[in-house]
Design an enzyme around this catalytic site. Structure first.
Site, mmCIF file in Angstrom:
data_model
loop_
_atom_site.group_PDB
_atom_site.id
_atom_site.type_symbol
_atom_site.label_atom_id
_atom_site.label_comp_id
_atom_site.label_asym_id
_atom_site.label_seq_id
_atom_site.Cartn_x
_atom_site.Cartn_y
_atom_site.Cartn_z
ATOM 1 N N HIS A 55 -29.205 15.563 -23.521
ATOM 2 C CA HIS A 55 -28.487 16.278 -22.468
ATOM 3 C C HIS A 55 -27.024 15.866 -22.545
ATOM 4 O O HIS A 55 -26.691 14.685 -22.464
ATOM 5 C CB HIS A 55 -29.043 15.974 -21.083
ATOM 6 N N CYS A 56 -26.141 16.839 -22.697
ATOM 7 C CA CYS A 56 -24.717 16.570 -22.865
ATOM 8 C C CYS A 56 -23.993 16.843 -21.551
ATOM 9 O O CYS A 56 -23.936 17.989 -21.087
ATOM 10 C CB CYS A 56 -24.134 17.441 -23.980
ATOM 11 N N GLY A 57 -23.449 15.784 -20.955
ATOM 12 C CA GLY A 57 -22.712 15.953 -19.713
ATOM 13 C C GLY A 57 -21.434 16.744 -19.894
ATOM 14 O O GLY A 57 -20.990 17.447 -18.978
#
Length: 391
Positions: free
Chosen positions: A189-191
């Site tokens: 998951h890429c913020g």
């Protein structure tokens, strides 16, 4: 003229902090002061801050800080997306205001004014595609196709039901607790994107990394050529050697040229150093994800393999210790056992332990070309995917 060592020291410390914060958890820095700085920046400061807030303002203030942390780290939010847009916009605006006046220059043609706009626009487009595209959501409608597309290896992936989605979780998939969806071929998951990186948008993410690495490198090089052109057009080296009698050598000229550049073009130097540092960090990150792409591995799978190998090694060590203890007990109970046989048993045990080396068996690795094609054209977008049947 003296070299501004204070400014050089400030830049070095800034670079160390940035590298430690972004890369301190990389295996290459394990056990080094870079890892310790990273731990202090990511955990130590926040822990001490919470203790300070609790001591100064009470439990309510600490709970408020924890609530903000939960929103920023445990729920979808556009904070880092806004920060990215602001960072790109402000940096490019500063470049336009401070450096476009030197274009065209001695080494830089006027076409770079328009080329830079196109380069930034492509980077923004890749950002939008990665942020707002479907990462590969697994649903009840397509789960059978994904189950057929990615077989279980029964090592790090076994057949089980997702406790949240109530569907069979395909191999290589994972339920993201932030986005609250199951993602096929889940990477992470890429913020920065406020989105998961999975089967369908991994190509956009990889293109985003490569393009921004090249973009930062391009900006640093162009600004460097601008500074070199200014030195040439203003005849700085000629003036220093002829009128001031400075020795025409690198060691003689460098302090004076550096001080002139810092006095006249300090903004360009800071921009060039900033872009070079970001390019260096992106280059390492890009190389890592390119390696994952070519070996058909994801970040999630890399961590799973590390945990599995560590667990197997621990089990092997426990078995070896138990075997050694049993052998020692047997040897002590035997009467007048010859010394050569003890050494023979020792070397036999050592050989057995060496044969039990844990090997990573990635069944999804089908060769670099096919692995790359799987990223560029995901399985779910191929014509054969819709015809796959559940076993």
């Amino acid at each position: 003229m003296d070299v501004p060592w204070l400014l050089v020291a400030h830049g070095s410390v800034t670079a160390l902090v940035v590298v430690s914060f972004l890369c301190g958890q990389w295996p290459i820095f394990e056990g080094t002061f870079v890892q310790r700085i990273n731990h202090f920046l990511t955990f130590g400061i926040y822990h001490h801050f919470l203790r300070l807030v609790h001591a100064a303002c009470g439990t309510g203030a600490r709970d408020l800080v924890l609530g903000v942390e939960q929103y920023c780290c445990e729920r979808p939010n556009p904070i880092l997306q806004v920060f990215y847009v602001a960072l790109i916009g402000v940096t490019y605006f500063i470049i336009i205001q401070t450096s476009f006046q030197y274009i065209p220059g001695y080494y830089v043609s006027g076409s770079h004014r328009y080329l830079s706009i196109v380069a930034v626009a492509i980077g923004a487009l890749l950002f939008v595609l990665t942020s707002f595209s479907d990462p590969g959501t697994v649903t009840a409608e397509n789960v059978s196709q994904y189950l057929s597309a990615y077989p279980y290896d029964n090592i790090i992936f076994e057949e089980k039901e997702c406790s949240t989605c109530k569907i069979t979780r395909p191999a290589r998939a994972k339920h993201c607790r932030i986005c609250d969806i199951c993602v096929a071929r889940f990477d992470h998951h890429c913020g920065w994107m406020n989105n998961c990186i999975g089967e369908k948008n991994n190509r956009y993410f990889l293109a985003f990394l490569v393009w921004h690495f090249l973009l930062c490198l391009y900006g640093a090089i162009i600004i460097g050529f601008i500074l070199a052109g200014e030195l040439k057009e203003r005849k700085v080296v000629y003036i220093l050697t002829v009128y001031y009698g400075i020795d025409n050598s690198f060691s003689g000229l460098f302090p004076h040229v550096a001080q002139w550049l810092l006095a006249v073009h300090n903004t360009q130097i800071l921009l060039s150093v900033f872009l070079a540092i970001i390019a260096l960090l992106l280059g390492g990150f890009c190389a890592y994800h390119t390696h994952l792409c070519l070996t058909n591995t994801t970040t999630n799978e890399t961590f799973k393999w590390q945990d599995y190998i560590a667990w197997v090694k621990k089990e092997n060590e426990a078995k070896a210790a138990a075997t050694c203890k049993a052998s020692s007990s047997t040897a002590n109970g035997e009467v007048r056992k010859s010394q050569p046989r003890k050494w023979k048993a020792f070397f036999s045990r050592s050989h057995t332990q060496a044969d039990e080396t844990v090997v990573k068996n990635n069944i999804y690795d089908r060769g670099m070309i096919r692995n790359l094609c799987e990223v560029i054209v995901p399985l779910s977008e191929r014509r054969s995917f819709s015809h796959r049947k559940s076993d």
